[in-house]
Design an enzyme around this catalytic site. Structure first.
Site, PDB file in Angstrom:
ATOM      1  N   CYS A   1      -1.143   6.772  10.146  1.00 23.15           N
ATOM      2  CA  CYS A   1       0.134   6.148  10.516  1.00 23.15           C
ATOM      3  C   CYS A   1      -0.142   4.840  11.245  1.00 23.15           C
ATOM      4  CB  CYS A   1       0.917   7.051  11.478  1.00 23.15           C
ATOM      5  SG  CYS A   1       1.574   8.500  10.698  1.00 23.15           S
TER       6      CYS A   1
ATOM      7  N   HIS B   1       8.836   7.127  20.376  1.00 21.23           N
ATOM      8  CA  HIS B   1       7.714   6.545  21.131  1.00 21.23           C
ATOM      9  C   HIS B   1       7.982   6.172  22.583  1.00 21.23           C
ATOM     10  CE1 HIS B   1       6.083   6.707  17.221  1.00 21.23           C
ATOM     11  NE2 HIS B   1       6.352   5.498  16.831  1.00 21.23           N
TER      12      HIS B   1
ATOM     13  N   GLU C   1       0.833  -1.206   0.000  1.00 18.34           N
ATOM     14  CA  GLU C   1       0.000   0.000   0.000  1.00 18.34           C
ATOM     15  C   GLU C   1       0.869   1.257   0.000  1.00 18.34           C
ATOM     16  OE1 GLU C   1      -3.667  -2.090   2.467  1.00 18.34           O
ATOM     17  OE2 GLU C   1      -2.779  -0.266   3.277  1.00 18.34           O
TER      18      GLU C   1
HETATM   19  C1  LIG Z   1       4.094   2.491   9.822  1.00 18.50           C
HETATM   20  S1  LIG Z   1       5.597   3.350  10.173  1.00 18.50           S
HETATM   21  C2  LIG Z   1       6.532   3.135   8.715  1.00 18.50           C
HETATM   22  C3  LIG Z   1       7.945   3.657   8.724  1.00 18.50           C
HETATM   23  C4  LIG Z   1       8.923   2.918   9.606  1.00 18.50           C
HETATM   24  N1  LIG Z   1       8.739   1.531   9.570  1.00 18.50           N
HETATM   25  C5  LIG Z   1       8.814   3.417  11.025  1.00 18.50           C
HETATM   26  O1  LIG Z   1       8.294   2.679  11.841  1.00 18.50           O
HETATM   27  O2  LIG Z   1       9.279   4.533  11.292  1.00 18.50           O
HETATM   28  C6  LIG Z   1       5.119   5.072  10.126  1.00 18.50           C
HETATM   29  C7  LIG Z   1       4.886   5.683  11.484  1.00 18.50           C
HETATM   30  O3  LIG Z   1       3.677   5.180  12.039  1.00 18.50           O
HETATM   31  C8  LIG Z   1       3.879   5.014  13.424  1.00 18.50           C
HETATM   32  N2  LIG Z   1       2.830   4.134  13.954  1.00 18.50           N
HETATM   33  C9  LIG Z   1       2.807   2.792  14.001  1.00 18.50           C
HETATM   34  N3  LIG Z   1       1.637   2.359  14.534  1.00 18.50           N
HETATM   35  C10 LIG Z   1       0.924   3.467  14.839  1.00 18.50           C
HETATM   36  C11 LIG Z   1      -0.382   3.691  15.388  1.00 18.50           C
HETATM   37  N4  LIG Z   1      -1.177   2.676  15.713  1.00 18.50           N
HETATM   38  N5  LIG Z   1      -0.798   4.968  15.555  1.00 18.50           N
HETATM   39  C12 LIG Z   1      -0.003   6.026  15.198  1.00 18.50           C
HETATM   40  N6  LIG Z   1       1.227   5.869  14.654  1.00 18.50           N
HETATM   41  C13 LIG Z   1       1.679   4.604  14.474  1.00 18.50           C
HETATM   42  C14 LIG Z   1       5.257   4.438  13.436  1.00 18.50           C
HETATM   43  O4  LIG Z   1       5.820   4.396  14.711  1.00 18.50           O
HETATM   44  C15 LIG Z   1       5.965   5.379  12.500  1.00 18.50           C
HETATM   45  O5  LIG Z   1       6.340   6.553  13.203  1.00 18.50           O
END
Ligand SMILES: C[S@@+](CC[C@H](N)C(=O)[O-])C[C@H]1O[C@@H](n2cnc3c(N)ncnc32)[C@H](O)[C@@H]1O
Ligand code: SF4
Length: 278
Positions: free
Chosen positions: A271, A154, A30
């Protein structure tokens, strides 16, 4: 060039478009575009089919990991989205922040970025979001690729971060922060840190104090983001008053802090929501 087949395009109620693609070996990935105005869009691309880093709060960790993407599959997400959506190249940005840990597919990502810069927009602003692969952050700095860095922090203590982001056991906070200091020093740019606030997990007073101690006097910008709900994951969003309190106290300690709420929640494009069952 290995092309992707568009399976579905979903438009959110708030200027976000999600694209679901099929790879030539029949896997799903995606991407999304946030259209801010007539001139600026943020293109967000995946670097892997699934993700094997198993972060607790992320929908992608519910989906089996398959493989890293080839450079042409990464580039094709930008090329096809660009063709489908934008008549102009003014101020577009390309973020490697969708499915997968971009720094674990470094060589293919760089080839994809160079290809798109060579063929579409030589000045394209690019950024990577990583959970913190410290040696690759140093390599990224040394390679001087004109790419911005965002880090998914985080948590500001190793115990909490180990529980949320397992790769922290390999690259603990001390090593991660030292790689960020190196990145800022070598590139002369500030790193953006993302701190998603999760109720009862990282939003207590001790978390705030740890965050202040970790970030004070560093060249960073902190984003306090809302947690987006994920099916089958038993976590929830921190109350807005806590985020306001964190912002105020961080700023009182000289830490530049912004707040962020994802767009695209009604099409599971926020995100961490990619590959939520839709
Ligand atoms: C899906 S990640 C993709 C990029 C990379 N893998 C990373 O983790 O930085 C994009 C962002 O979404 C955050 N993220 C993951 N799960 C989330 C959630 N349930 N709510 C908000 N942000 C979230 C991640 O920590 C990251 O900052
Ligand atoms: S937050 Fe990023 S690194 Fe962690 S599982 Fe999700 S996509 Fe992978």
């Amino acid at each position: 060039m290995n092309r992707l087949k568009l399976k579905k395009q979903l438009n959110s109620s708030d200027q976000c478009v999600k694209f679901i693609w099929e790879t030539s070996d029949s896997h799903q990935i995606e991407s999304l575009v946030v259209i801010w105005d007539d001139f600026m869009s943020h293109f967000c691309s995946s670097t892997h089919v699934g993700c094997n880093l198993n972060c607790k709060m992320c929908a992608t960790s519910n989906y089996p990991y398959v493989r890293p993407l080839q450079w042409s599959e990464i580039a094709d997400q930008y090329i096809q989205m660009f063709d489908l959506l934008t008549p102009t190249t003014l101020d577009n940005q390309w973020h490697f922040d969708s499915i997968g840990e971009p720094l674990n597919n470094y060589e293919e990502l760089v080839k994809a970025m160079n290809f798109v810069r060579d063929t579409i927009d030589e000045d394209l602003y690019c950024s990577i979001s990583t959970v913190g692969v410290a040696p690759k952050i140093r390599q990224l700095a040394d390679n001087k690729l004109h790419i911005k860095l965002q880090v998914s922090l985080h948590a500001a203590d190793n115990e909490t971060r180990n529980a949320l982001i397992p790769i922290n056991r390999i690259y603990p906070l001390e090593e991660l922060m030292s790689s960020l200091d190196y990145f800022s020093e070598v590139t002369g740019t500030w790193v953006r840190l993302n701190y998603t606030m999760i109720k009862g997990v990282n939003d207590e007073r001790t978390d705030l104090e740890n965050l202040i101690n970790l970030l004070r006097d560093r060249d960073i910008i902190l984003t306090l983001a809302s947690y987006n709900p994920i099916p089958n994951i038993n976590l929830s969003k921190s109350p807005i008053e806590k985020r306001d309190l964190f912002k105020e106290e961080l700023e009182n300690n000289g830490i530049i802090t912004v707040v962020f709420d994802s767009l695209g929640l009604n099409i599971e494009a926020g995100c961490g929501q990619l590959l939520s069952p839709y």
